[in-house]
Motif scaffolding. Structure first.
Motif, PDB file in Angstrom:
ATOM      1  N   ILE A   1      35.334  46.612  42.155  1.00 19.02           N
ATOM      2  CA  ILE A   1      36.282  46.541  43.271  1.00 19.02           C
ATOM      3  C   ILE A   1      37.429  47.517  42.991  1.00 19.02           C
ATOM      4  O   ILE A   1      37.957  47.544  41.869  1.00 19.02           O
ATOM      5  CB  ILE A   1      36.826  45.118  43.440  1.00 19.02           C
ATOM      6  CG1 ILE A   1      35.680  44.127  43.696  1.00 19.02           C
ATOM      7  CG2 ILE A   1      37.848  45.046  44.567  1.00 19.02           C
ATOM      8  CD1 ILE A   1      36.110  42.668  43.636  1.00 19.02           C
ATOM      9  N   SER A   2      37.809  48.286  43.980  1.00 18.20           N
ATOM     10  CA  SER A   2      38.899  49.245  43.790  1.00 18.20           C
ATOM     11  C   SER A   2      40.218  48.498  43.583  1.00 18.20           C
ATOM     12  O   SER A   2      40.383  47.351  44.009  1.00 18.20           O
ATOM     13  CB  SER A   2      39.013  50.168  45.001  1.00 18.20           C
ATOM     14  OG  SER A   2      39.484  49.459  46.139  1.00 18.20           O
ATOM     15  N   ASP A   3      41.168  49.165  42.935  1.00 16.28           N
ATOM     16  CA  ASP A   3      42.491  48.564  42.735  1.00 16.28           C
ATOM     17  C   ASP A   3      43.127  48.224  44.076  1.00 16.28           C
ATOM     18  O   ASP A   3      43.753  47.161  44.227  1.00 16.28           O
ATOM     19  CB  ASP A   3      43.398  49.524  41.963  1.00 16.28           C
ATOM     20  CG  ASP A   3      42.976  49.694  40.510  1.00 16.28           C
ATOM     21  OD1 ASP A   3      42.204  48.850  40.011  1.00 16.28           O
ATOM     22  OD2 ASP A   3      43.434  50.657  39.871  1.00 16.28           O
ATOM     23  N   GLU A   4      42.977  49.111  45.047  1.00 15.42           N
ATOM     24  CA  GLU A   4      43.566  48.872  46.366  1.00 15.42           C
ATOM     25  C   GLU A   4      43.007  47.612  46.998  1.00 15.42           C
ATOM     26  O   GLU A   4      43.760  46.779  47.525  1.00 15.42           O
ATOM     27  CB  GLU A   4      43.305  50.067  47.283  1.00 15.42           C
ATOM     28  CG  GLU A   4      43.850  49.892  48.692  1.00 15.42           C
ATOM     29  CD  GLU A   4      43.503  51.045  49.612  1.00 15.42           C
ATOM     30  OE1 GLU A   4      43.838  50.960  50.815  1.00 15.42           O
ATOM     31  OE2 GLU A   4      42.891  52.028  49.148  1.00 15.42           O
ATOM     32  N   ASP A   5      41.684  47.447  46.941  1.00 14.56           N
ATOM     33  CA  ASP A   5      41.065  46.275  47.558  1.00 14.56           C
ATOM     34  C   ASP A   5      41.428  44.993  46.815  1.00 14.56           C
ATOM     35  O   ASP A   5      41.685  43.953  47.441  1.00 14.56           O
ATOM     36  CB  ASP A   5      39.547  46.434  47.614  1.00 14.56           C
ATOM     37  CG  ASP A   5      39.097  47.362  48.731  1.00 14.56           C
ATOM     38  OD1 ASP A   5      39.937  47.736  49.575  1.00 14.56           O
ATOM     39  OD2 ASP A   5      37.903  47.724  48.759  1.00 14.56           O
ATOM     40  N   PHE A   6      41.477  45.055  45.475  1.00 15.78           N
ATOM     41  CA  PHE A   6      41.770  43.813  44.763  1.00 15.78           C
ATOM     42  C   PHE A   6      43.236  43.428  44.909  1.00 15.78           C
ATOM     43  O   PHE A   6      43.557  42.236  45.004  1.00 15.78           O
ATOM     44  CB  PHE A   6      41.381  43.897  43.287  1.00 15.78           C
ATOM     45  CG  PHE A   6      41.319  42.530  42.661  1.00 15.78           C
ATOM     46  CD1 PHE A   6      40.282  41.664  42.977  1.00 15.78           C
ATOM     47  CD2 PHE A   6      42.327  42.078  41.831  1.00 15.78           C
ATOM     48  CE1 PHE A   6      40.246  40.370  42.457  1.00 15.78           C
ATOM     49  CE2 PHE A   6      42.295  40.792  41.303  1.00 15.78           C
ATOM     50  CZ  PHE A   6      41.249  39.944  41.620  1.00 15.78           C
TER      51      PHE A   6
END
Length: 222
Positions: free
Chosen positions: A27-32
């Protein structure tokens, strides 16, 4: 752009208790961070947010947790992100506690005269309405109910953007808390409410979602 009702129901159909994730997909940092924000913004009784989210990315710590977490055998080694949700215990939830005073004064910035009235309403709630003072454990269970609102919101938000999840209660709480305390993760008036794994499914669940019929779970009083 507004999300349609159809898209929301599709997300609920998509979401399932994912038992194993694709370890190659992260999971990308932005999404998490988005998922954490949906938890942070979740509602709670009196607005006191009696939770804390511990994101366990250290694989050595996950390995230590695995023998005492029978419900997370597939998730601990494979999840992109593994969250242990903590709920506050009695010491942080009494009207005069430092935590409650901080929430009223610093977080909600209540005027002093409002703090006094709100504190008495909260005290009456604990003592007479929900009777939390009948047993210390009731404070923690009340906080857990708030934490589960945040957990549900995070899992729904994840499904809406195509991320899988799995809530986990299959663990030995005392053993897990001993490990987390030894690791310096668990401290203060906190205990484990639940674990939640996030990632991308390794394979489809293989069968449609099964739920009771609407008429079995809903009663109208007109």
């Amino acid at each position: 752009m507004a999300v349609t009702k159809e898209q929301i129901l599709e997300a609920y159909q998509f979401r399932h208790a994912c038992k194993a994730f694709d370890p190659a997909k992260k999971i990308s940092d932005e999404d998490f961070n988005f998922l954490l924000e949906t938890g942070r913004l979740s509602p709670s009784s009196f607005g006191f947010e009696p939770w804390k989210f511990v994101v366990v990315q250290n694989m050595e710590l996950r390995e230590r947790l695995k023998p005492v977490s029978w419900g997370a055998q597939g998730q601990l080694p494979t999840a992109s992100h593994f969250v242990i949700v903590l709920a506050r215990t009695k010491g942080d939830l009494l009207p005069d506690s430092a935590f409650i005073q901080h929430m009223m004064r610093e977080v909600h910035q209540m005027p002093e005269e409002v703090v006094g009235r709100f504190q008495e309403i909260y005290r009456n709630f604990q003592d007479n309405e929900f009777k939390l003072n009948e047993h210390d454990r009731l404070f923690f269970e009340w906080a857990c109910r708030q934490a589960y609102i945040a957990i549900g919101n995070m899992m729904t938000a994840a499904a809406l953007i195509g991320i899988d999840s799995c809530p986990v209660e299959g663990f030995d709480r005392a053993a897990v808390e001993e490990i987390l305390t030894d690791a310096g993760v668990l401290k203060g008036n906190l205990s484990i409410a639940c674990m939640v794994a996030f990632g991308y499914r390794a394979e489809d669940p293989g069968r449609p979602k099964s739920r009771q019929a609407m008429e079995d779970v809903v009663e109208w009083v007109r």
